[in-house]
Scaffold this motif. Structure first.
Motif, PDB file in Angstrom:
ATOM      1  N   GLU A  62       0.831  -1.210   0.000  1.00 57.49           N
ATOM      2  CA  GLU A  62       0.000   0.000   0.000  1.00 57.49           C
ATOM      3  C   GLU A  62       0.863   1.256   0.000  1.00 57.49           C
ATOM      4  OE1 GLU A  62      -2.530  -0.668   3.387  1.00 57.49           O
ATOM      5  OE2 GLU A  62      -4.067  -1.658   2.162  1.00 57.49           O
ATOM      6  N   LEU A 121       2.440   1.654  -3.519  1.00 59.85           N
ATOM      7  CA  LEU A 121       1.451   2.108  -4.497  1.00 59.85           C
ATOM      8  C   LEU A 121       1.082   3.578  -4.276  1.00 59.85           C
ATOM      9  CD1 LEU A 121      -0.806  -1.066  -4.657  1.00 59.85           C
ATOM     10  CD2 LEU A 121       0.648  -0.159  -6.496  1.00 59.85           C
ATOM     11  N   ALA A 122       0.938   3.989  -3.027  1.00 55.78           N
ATOM     12  CA  ALA A 122       0.633   5.390  -2.737  1.00 55.78           C
ATOM     13  C   ALA A 122       1.771   6.291  -3.197  1.00 55.78           C
ATOM     14  CB  ALA A 122       0.377   5.579  -1.245  1.00 55.78           C
ATOM     15  N   ASN A 146       3.922   5.623  -5.569  1.00 58.19           N
ATOM     16  CA  ASN A 146       3.936   5.556  -7.023  1.00 58.19           C
ATOM     17  C   ASN A 146       2.862   6.468  -7.616  1.00 58.19           C
ATOM     18  OD1 ASN A 146       4.755   4.700  -9.559  1.00 58.19           O
ATOM     19  ND2 ASN A 146       3.471   2.883  -9.526  1.00 58.19           N
ATOM     20  N   ASP A 147       1.682   6.500  -7.002  1.00 62.20           N
ATOM     21  CA  ASP A 147       0.616   7.400  -7.472  1.00 62.20           C
ATOM     22  C   ASP A 147       1.034   8.850  -7.324  1.00 62.20           C
ATOM     23  OD1 ASP A 147      -1.090   5.383  -8.231  1.00 62.20           O
ATOM     24  OD2 ASP A 147      -2.324   5.477  -6.415  1.00 62.20           O
ATOM     25  N   THR A 148       1.687   9.189  -6.219  1.00 62.74           N
ATOM     26  CA  THR A 148       2.143  10.559  -5.984  1.00 62.74           C
ATOM     27  C   THR A 148       3.154  10.967  -7.043  1.00 62.74           C
ATOM     28  OG1 THR A 148       1.805  10.290  -3.622  1.00 62.74           O
ATOM     29  CG2 THR A 148       3.232  12.081  -4.302  1.00 62.74           C
ATOM     30  N   ARG A 191       3.489   9.764 -10.056  1.00 64.58           N
ATOM     31  CA  ARG A 191       2.834   9.843 -11.361  1.00 64.58           C
ATOM     32  C   ARG A 191       2.046  11.138 -11.484  1.00 64.58           C
ATOM     33  NH1 ARG A 191      -2.032   7.114 -12.562  1.00 64.58           N
ATOM     34  NH2 ARG A 191      -1.618   5.925 -10.694  1.00 64.58           N
ATOM     35  N   LEU A 192       1.369  11.542 -10.417  1.00 64.33           N
ATOM     36  CA  LEU A 192       0.575  12.777 -10.444  1.00 64.33           C
ATOM     37  C   LEU A 192       1.476  14.015 -10.497  1.00 64.33           C
ATOM     38  CD1 LEU A 192      -2.180  11.918  -7.826  1.00 64.33           C
ATOM     39  CD2 LEU A 192      -2.437  12.019 -10.320  1.00 64.33           C
TER      40      LEU A 192
END
Length: 88
Positions: A67, A70-71, A73-75, A77-78
């Motif tokens: 988790e 993934l969090a 990685n999302d940050t 990417r954004l």
């Protein structure tokens, strides 16, 4: 007088304690699925030791780590980067 068998008693105590800790720290959502992956033996040994030292389960550690990754990685990417094509 019967001599106590400390080996059996301590093993039973250890197993009962391990089961109680696992149940206390278990992640129990209804939607759990099994995944299978291979990891280096030393990494598995370290993971088992970390679970024991932190009084938790391997599964709980893996879920937390995935988790967090993934969090992160999302940050990333954004946030984007200077090399992203901005259409100009």
């Amino acid at each position: 007088m019967v001599k106590p068998n400390y080996e059996i008693e301590s093993t039973d105590s250890f197993i009962a304690g391990a089961e109680e800790r696992a149940n206390r720290n278990a992640v129990k959502p209804d939607n759990l699925v099994q995944i299978g992956n291979r990891v280096p033996k030393e990494l598995r040994r370290q993971l088992k030791q970390a679970a024991l030292e932190n009084d938790t389960t391997i599964n709980a550690i893996l879920i937390d780590a995935l988790e967090a990754w993934l969090a992160d990685n999302d940050t990333k990417r954004l946030r984007g980067s200077a090399l992203d094509d901005d259409g100009l």
